[in-house]
Design an enzyme around this catalytic site. Structure first.
Site, short mmCIF file in Angstrom:
data_model
loop_
_atom_site.label_atom_id
_atom_site.label_comp_id
_atom_site.label_asym_id
_atom_site.label_seq_id
_atom_site.Cartn_x
_atom_site.Cartn_y
_atom_site.Cartn_z
N HIS A 64 48.66 -4.39 33.16
CA HIS A 64 48.46 -3.56 31.96
C HIS A 64 49.57 -3.77 30.93
O HIS A 64 49.40 -3.38 29.77
CB HIS A 64 48.41 -2.08 32.32
CG HIS A 64 47.19 -1.66 33.07
ND1 HIS A 64 45.92 -2.00 32.67
CD2 HIS A 64 47.05 -0.92 34.21
CE1 HIS A 64 45.04 -1.49 33.53
NE2 HIS A 64 45.70 -0.84 34.48
N ASP A 68 41.08 -5.94 39.99
CA ASP A 68 41.52 -4.55 39.96
C ASP A 68 40.41 -3.70 39.35
O ASP A 68 39.62 -4.18 38.52
CB ASP A 68 42.79 -4.44 39.12
CG ASP A 68 43.49 -3.10 39.23
OD1 ASP A 68 44.48 -3.00 39.97
OD2 ASP A 68 43.04 -2.14 38.56
N HIS A 115 40.68 -1.45 37.21
CA HIS A 115 40.95 -1.25 35.79
C HIS A 115 41.10 -2.60 35.08
O HIS A 115 41.62 -3.55 35.67
CB HIS A 115 42.23 -0.42 35.60
CG HIS A 115 42.21 0.89 36.33
ND1 HIS A 115 42.97 1.13 37.46
CD2 HIS A 115 41.50 2.02 36.09
CE1 HIS A 115 42.73 2.37 37.88
NE2 HIS A 115 41.85 2.93 37.07
N ASP A 171 42.36 -0.88 44.15
CA ASP A 171 41.96 0.46 43.76
C ASP A 171 40.47 0.58 43.47
O ASP A 171 39.99 1.64 43.05
CB ASP A 171 42.77 0.94 42.55
CG ASP A 171 42.94 -0.11 41.47
OD1 ASP A 171 42.38 -1.21 41.62
OD2 ASP A 171 43.64 0.16 40.49
#
Length: 449
Positions: A228, A265, A267, A352
């Site tokens: 990120h 991931d 996200h 996740d």
């Protein structure tokens, strides 16, 4: 004796005829040693240059990998294992737990990497139990500020270093405005260590690939995570873009021009996306939950400028699981990688998307992650000489995180999955396959797959 004379001849006469910037793979050097020159081969009109050209066409035809710059050697870095140790290994990993970078009750806490290491020990997936086939990089160099600045703005890097004084006085500070990314007095140093661990794995895997058709797969068990973190600063628990920094390092230190980054991931890896959106030589592919943090990763984002077409975002509907990911891998990831023909595959491995993880709403299982690791390793073997390194990103349920990483190690070792001992089918429900199918078909249409 004849071979020794040939070696001397090629070294002093044949290879010297190439410019000093020329790169050779181990297979090419072997080829040159055997063929030498027109005088040695006895073939009219044969010389090293046209012989090597034919050999390279053969390598490309049979997916035998890229040509590696010989400017880097483990002999120049005494901290790295020997070539023999590297070629004997099947999995090579590094650990950077960043114990000082911690906030109580925060999802991205200092317990994450130790939980994984404990699971590896418990499942006998360490050198203690497996001998030479599993190798831990116990020592490696930290990334430098210049390494980080290959991806991030130097003002951010130096500003974070300066902020460590405030973090030391306060105990903990937030470095993302109103966002969730925190820093302690050790965060800057911990982040340099994490990035350095990833770079060292790239060095090790590339070195092994010079001497083996089946080099070990790397796995960076590191934090803070990175995907990120945008060029201008931190974001979403992430400080420096570890996988992006490793990609630039592979290009500059090893001459591996084309890098493919797979991010599974839950996200969207917006930081990696932004770092390479205009770069035609780095392909970024992300699967993530549609509508999840940080709200980026729309399918319409395909890169821009010279990099248009080398970004692929596949937002998956909530509830997507094993079937959706397997379908996406077969119909999106595999053809993209095969078409791009990378020299190296890097993986932002976020755990996740597991059905037990608290921060999202996909239903991957430990078995899903086993399949991903197994299939990516095989894909790397087919397209880029086996050069592949995984980087830990998210994963906040310590049990599902540690079990899934352990099963990923089994996949990379070529062993059977033990996911059935952890996964509970009672947690799963029907996947929204009509929506999944629509998303995959749209992505295939946009990218002409």
């Amino acid at each position: 004796m004849l071979f020794c004379l040939l070696l001397i001849y090629v070294s002093t006469k044949g290879l010297m005829s190439f410019p000093c910037s020329q790169s050779f793979s181990v297979l090419e050097v072997t080829f040159l040693l055997f063929l030498g020159s027109g005088e040695v081969s006895g073939i009219r009109g044969f010389n090293l240059r046209n012989g090597l050209s034919l050999w390279r066409k053969h390598l490309v035809k049979h997916n035998m990998g890229a040509y590696i710059c010989c400017s880097f050697s483990t002999e120049k870095d005494p901290l790295l294992p020997s070539v023999q140790q590297l070629t004997d290994a099947r999995v090579i990993y590094s650990v950077s737990a960043a114990l000082g970078h911690n906030k109580d009750s925060h999802p991205e806490c200092s317990a994450r990497v130790p939980a994984i290491v404990t699971a590896l020990e418990k499942n006998e997936l360490t050198r203690k139990f497996r001998g030479s086939e599993i190798l831990e990089l116990a020592n490696f160099k930290n990334a430098t500020i210049e390494d980080i600045a290959n991806v991030h703005e130097k003002a951010y890097v130096l500003g974070l270093e300066k902020a460590m004084g405030e973090a030391s006085d306060s105990g903990l500070i937030f470095i993302e405005g109103s966002g969730p990314t925190y820093a302690t007095s050790t965060t800057f140093q911990d982040s340099l260590i994490a990035a350095g661990a990833g770079m060292a794995l790239v060095d090790s895997v590339v070195t092994a690939s010079r001497n083996s058709f089946d080099p070990p797969t790397g796995f960076a068990l590191i934090r803070p995570p990175g995907h990120h973190a945008v060029p201008k600063g931190p974001m979403g628990f992430c400080v420096f873009g570890n996988v992006a920094i490793a990609a630039r390092h592979a290009q500059r230190a090893h001459g591996l021009t084309r890098v493919f980054i797979i991010d599974f991931d839950v996200h969207h890896g917006n930081g990696t996306n932004d770092a390479f959106s205009e770069d035609p030589d780095i392909f970024f592919l992300s699967t993530h939950q549609d509508g999840s943090y940080p709200g980026t990763g729309k399918m319409s984002d395909i890169g821009k400028g010279k990099g248009e077409g080398t970004t692929l975002n596949l937002p998956l509907p909530g509830g997507s699981g094993d079937i959706a990911m397997r379908t996406a891998f077969e119909e999106i990831i595999v053809p993209c990688v095969q078409r791009f023909k990378p020299d190296l595959i890097l993986v932002s491995a976020g755990y996740d998307a597991h059905v037990l993880d608290p921060l999202a709403n996909l239903q991957f299982t430990t078995g899903t992650y086993y399949s991903l690791a197994k299939d990516i390793k095989q894909l790397a073997k087919e397209v880029c000489g086996g050069r592949c390194v995984f980087f830990l990103e998210g994963g906040y349920n310590l049990e599902s995180l540690s079990a899934s990483v352990a099963d990923s190690f089994r996949a990379l070792l070529g062993e059977e999955s033990l996911a059935s001992e952890f996964d509970n089918p009672a947690y799963l429900y029907d996947e929204p396959m009509r929506k999944v199918r629509d998303a995959i078909e749209r992505a295939k249409s946009i990218h002409c797959l």
